[in-house]
Design a protein around this motif. Structure first.
Motif, PDB file in Angstrom:
ATOM      1  N   LEU A 147      27.664  16.371 -36.787  1.00 45.20           N
ATOM      2  CA  LEU A 147      27.075  16.249 -38.116  1.00 45.20           C
ATOM      3  C   LEU A 147      27.964  16.981 -39.111  1.00 45.20           C
ATOM      4  CD1 LEU A 147      23.263  16.894 -37.638  1.00 45.20           C
ATOM      5  CD2 LEU A 147      24.313  14.888 -38.619  1.00 45.20           C
ATOM      6  N   SER A 148      28.155  16.388 -40.278  1.00 44.38           N
ATOM      7  CA  SER A 148      28.890  17.057 -41.341  1.00 44.38           C
ATOM      8  C   SER A 148      28.198  16.755 -42.667  1.00 44.38           C
ATOM      9  CB  SER A 148      30.343  16.588 -41.364  1.00 44.38           C
ATOM     10  OG  SER A 148      30.407  15.203 -41.560  1.00 44.38           O
ATOM     11  N   PRO A 149      28.308  17.657 -43.633  1.00 46.71           N
ATOM     12  CA  PRO A 149      27.646  17.406 -44.922  1.00 46.71           C
ATOM     13  C   PRO A 149      28.292  16.233 -45.651  1.00 46.71           C
ATOM     14  CG  PRO A 149      28.910  19.444 -44.984  1.00 46.71           C
ATOM     15  CD  PRO A 149      28.970  18.943 -43.581  1.00 46.71           C
ATOM     16  N   ASP A 150      27.484  15.539 -46.428  1.00 45.85           N
ATOM     17  CA  ASP A 150      27.976  14.428 -47.240  1.00 45.85           C
ATOM     18  C   ASP A 150      28.505  15.008 -48.551  1.00 45.85           C
ATOM     19  OD1 ASP A 150      28.511  12.061 -48.478  1.00 45.85           O
ATOM     20  OD2 ASP A 150      26.430  11.405 -48.662  1.00 45.85           O
ATOM     21  N   PRO A 151      29.785  14.790 -48.869  1.00 45.64           N
ATOM     22  CA  PRO A 151      30.316  15.369 -50.109  1.00 45.64           C
ATOM     23  C   PRO A 151      29.666  14.798 -51.371  1.00 45.64           C
ATOM     24  CG  PRO A 151      31.992  14.038 -48.994  1.00 45.64           C
ATOM     25  CD  PRO A 151      30.791  14.063 -48.118  1.00 45.64           C
ATOM     26  N   GLY A 152      29.091  13.616 -51.284  1.00 43.73           N
ATOM     27  CA  GLY A 152      28.511  12.976 -52.463  1.00 43.73           C
ATOM     28  C   GLY A 152      27.073  13.360 -52.758  1.00 43.73           C
ATOM     29  N   SER A 153      26.333  13.836 -51.752  1.00 37.20           N
ATOM     30  CA  SER A 153      24.909  14.103 -51.951  1.00 37.20           C
ATOM     31  C   SER A 153      24.429  15.152 -50.958  1.00 37.20           C
ATOM     32  CB  SER A 153      24.116  12.806 -51.756  1.00 37.20           C
ATOM     33  OG  SER A 153      22.747  13.063 -51.704  1.00 37.20           O
ATOM     34  N   SER A 154      23.513  16.006 -51.410  1.00 34.33           N
ATOM     35  CA  SER A 154      22.936  16.992 -50.492  1.00 34.33           C
ATOM     36  C   SER A 154      21.743  16.416 -49.733  1.00 34.33           C
ATOM     37  CB  SER A 154      22.511  18.246 -51.267  1.00 34.33           C
ATOM     38  OG  SER A 154      21.485  17.914 -52.188  1.00 34.33           O
ATOM     39  N   ASP A 155      21.264  15.231 -50.141  1.00 37.16           N
ATOM     40  CA  ASP A 155      20.125  14.593 -49.483  1.00 37.16           C
ATOM     41  C   ASP A 155      20.526  13.866 -48.203  1.00 37.16           C
ATOM     42  OD1 ASP A 155      18.542  15.487 -51.547  1.00 37.16           O
ATOM     43  OD2 ASP A 155      18.632  13.583 -52.651  1.00 37.16           O
ATOM     44  N   THR A 156      21.818  13.596 -48.036  1.00 40.55           N
ATOM     45  CA  THR A 156      22.281  12.871 -46.859  1.00 40.55           C
ATOM     46  C   THR A 156      23.381  13.666 -46.156  1.00 40.55           C
ATOM     47  OG1 THR A 156      23.913  11.650 -48.167  1.00 40.55           O
ATOM     48  CG2 THR A 156      21.777  10.596 -47.844  1.00 40.55           C
ATOM     49  N   ILE A 177      23.070   9.401 -42.906  1.00 41.45           N
ATOM     50  CA  ILE A 177      21.647   9.526 -42.581  1.00 41.45           C
ATOM     51  C   ILE A 177      21.001  10.571 -43.491  1.00 41.45           C
ATOM     52  CG2 ILE A 177      21.994   8.847 -40.180  1.00 41.45           C
ATOM     53  CD1 ILE A 177      21.644  11.833 -39.445  1.00 41.45           C
ATOM     54  N   VAL A 178      19.688  10.634 -43.466  1.00 41.11           N
ATOM     55  CA  VAL A 178      18.933  11.600 -44.249  1.00 41.11           C
ATOM     56  C   VAL A 178      19.193  13.003 -43.704  1.00 41.11           C
ATOM     57  CG1 VAL A 178      16.604  12.304 -44.916  1.00 41.11           C
ATOM     58  CG2 VAL A 178      17.165   9.890 -44.765  1.00 41.11           C
ATOM     59  N   ASN A 179      19.373  13.957 -44.596  1.00 41.34           N
ATOM     60  CA  ASN A 179      19.681  15.332 -44.218  1.00 41.34           C
ATOM     61  C   ASN A 179      18.381  16.121 -44.076  1.00 41.34           C
ATOM     62  OD1 ASN A 179      20.959  17.705 -43.679  1.00 41.34           O
ATOM     63  ND2 ASN A 179      21.707  18.049 -45.754  1.00 41.34           N
ATOM     64  N   GLN A 180      17.829  16.139 -42.871  1.00 41.62           N
ATOM     65  CA  GLN A 180      16.624  16.914 -42.566  1.00 41.62           C
ATOM     66  C   GLN A 180      16.799  17.554 -41.203  1.00 41.62           C
ATOM     67  OE1 GLN A 180      12.908  14.840 -42.828  1.00 41.62           O
ATOM     68  NE2 GLN A 180      13.330  14.043 -44.856  1.00 41.62           N
ATOM     69  N   GLU A 181      15.941  18.521 -40.909  1.00 42.60           N
ATOM     70  CA  GLU A 181      16.023  19.223 -39.625  1.00 42.60           C
ATOM     71  C   GLU A 181      15.488  18.332 -38.504  1.00 42.60           C
ATOM     72  OE1 GLU A 181      14.770  23.589 -37.807  1.00 42.60           O
ATOM     73  OE2 GLU A 181      14.045  22.973 -39.773  1.00 42.60           O
ATOM     74  N   TRP A 182      16.218  18.309 -37.370  1.00 44.24           N
ATOM     75  CA  TRP A 182      15.848  17.463 -36.236  1.00 44.24           C
ATOM     76  C   TRP A 182      14.851  18.168 -35.338  1.00 44.24           C
ATOM     77  CZ3 TRP A 182      20.878  15.057 -33.828  1.00 44.24           C
ATOM     78  CH2 TRP A 182      21.567  14.354 -34.818  1.00 44.24           C
ATOM     79  N   GLU A 183      14.005  17.370 -34.720  1.00 45.08           N
ATOM     80  CA  GLU A 183      13.113  17.839 -33.658  1.00 45.08           C
ATOM     81  C   GLU A 183      13.876  17.643 -32.354  1.00 45.08           C
ATOM     82  OE1 GLU A 183      10.333  19.745 -32.388  1.00 45.08           O
ATOM     83  OE2 GLU A 183       9.425  18.781 -34.126  1.00 45.08           O
ATOM     84  N   THR A 184      14.288  18.727 -31.696  1.00 43.79           N
ATOM     85  CA  THR A 184      15.141  18.607 -30.510  1.00 43.79           C
ATOM     86  C   THR A 184      14.365  18.722 -29.199  1.00 43.79           C
ATOM     87  OG1 THR A 184      15.647  20.952 -30.663  1.00 43.79           O
ATOM     88  CG2 THR A 184      17.209  19.432 -31.687  1.00 43.79           C
ATOM     89  N   ASN A 185      13.057  18.664 -29.256  1.00 43.82           N
ATOM     90  CA  ASN A 185      12.234  18.703 -28.056  1.00 43.82           C
ATOM     91  C   ASN A 185      12.128  17.289 -27.485  1.00 43.82           C
ATOM     92  OD1 ASN A 185      10.297  19.026 -26.108  1.00 43.82           O
ATOM     93  ND2 ASN A 185       8.873  20.161 -27.403  1.00 43.82           N
ATOM     94  N   HIS A 186      12.437  17.137 -26.196  1.00 38.98           N
ATOM     95  CA  HIS A 186      12.395  15.790 -25.609  1.00 38.98           C
ATOM     96  C   HIS A 186      10.989  15.209 -25.599  1.00 38.98           C
ATOM     97  CE1 HIS A 186      11.213  18.019 -21.975  1.00 38.98           C
ATOM     98  NE2 HIS A 186      10.723  16.879 -21.538  1.00 38.98           N
ATOM     99  N   LYS A 187       9.963  16.071 -25.623  1.00 38.97           N
ATOM    100  CA  LYS A 187       8.589  15.571 -25.665  1.00 38.97           C
ATOM    101  C   LYS A 187       8.251  14.960 -27.023  1.00 38.97           C
ATOM    102  CE  LYS A 187       6.766  18.668 -22.180  1.00 38.97           C
ATOM    103  NZ  LYS A 187       5.864  19.776 -21.885  1.00 38.97           N
TER     104      LYS A 187
END
Length: 164
Positions: free
Chosen positions: A102-111, A129-139
Motif C-alpha cells: 500500500l502507498s499513499p495516493d499523491p492526488g488525494s488523501s481519500d484514496t 482504492i479507498v483509504n480506510q483501516e482494514w479489518e485483518t481478522n480472518h473471521k
C-alpha cells in the motif's frame, strides 16, 4: 502444452461464474505503474496479469443516517471492502509468492494505491482504492492466500462504532 496465457482466461472465467454476492460489483480502477526494465525483460515477454476484482458496497446505518434516512429512502452506499483475485499461472519462480503493498495516493488523501508484485514474466499492477483501516481478522473476511496460481486478497474495512 497449452498456449501461453490460455490458462489466464479460463481462471478469470471460472471466477466470474462464481457470481456476485449482494452488494458486490466488478471493480477495475487500474492505476498506471511506472515501468522499469527488469533482468528478465530480454528473455520473457512481460505482460500484465489478469484479474477479477470485486468491490463490496452497502449502507452504513449510523445514528445520523438512522435519523435522516429510512429503508424507502436509503443513505448513499459506502465502500465496505474489496476482493482481489490476481492470476499468475505462468510464474517462472513458483517458490516466490506474489506480494502486495500500500502507498499513499499523491492526488488525494481519500484514496491509496494497492500494488501487486508477482515476479517474472508479470509486470506490477496497481489499483486505486479507498483509504480506510482494514479489518485483518480472518473471521471478519480477511484473506491473503496464493494457491494454484491465484493471489486472493479479500478485506473489509473496520467499522468504528460511536460511543460516548
Amino acid at each position: 502444452r497449452k498456449g501461453r496465457g490460455e490458462g489466464d482466461g479460463r481462471l478469470v472465467q471460472a471466477e466470474a461464474r462464481k457470481g456476485m454476492e449482494a452488494g458486490e460489483a466488478r471493480f477495475s480502477v487500474e492505476v498506471a505503474v511506472e515501468g522499469k526494465a527488469e533482468w528478465w525483460h530480454d528473455k520473457y515477454r512481460p505482460r500484465k496479469p489478469k484479474y477479477f476484482n470485486r468491490v463490496h458496497t452497502g449502507y452504513e446505518w449510523n445514528k445520523y443516517n438512522q435519523t435522516h434516512y429510512d429503508h424507502d429512502n436509503p443513505p448513499p452506499k459506502m465502500v465496505q471492502g474489496y476482493k482481489f483475485n490476481v492470476f499468475y499461472p505462468d510464474l517462472i519462480d513458483r517458490r516466490k509468492t506474489p506480494t502486495y503493498s500500500l502507498s499513499p495516493d499523491p492526488g488525494s488523501s481519500d484514496t491509496c494505491i494497492l500494488r501487486f508484485h508477482g515476479g517474472p514474466p508479470y509486470e506490477d499492477i496497481a489499483f486505486k482504492i479507498v483509504n480506510q483501516e482494514w479489518e485483518t481478522n480472518h473471521k471478519r473476511g480477511f484473506r491473503c492466500r496464493f494457491e494454484r496460481g491465484i493471489l486472493q486478497l479479500y478485506f473489509n474495512f473496520k467499522r468504528h462504532r460511536y460511543r460516548r
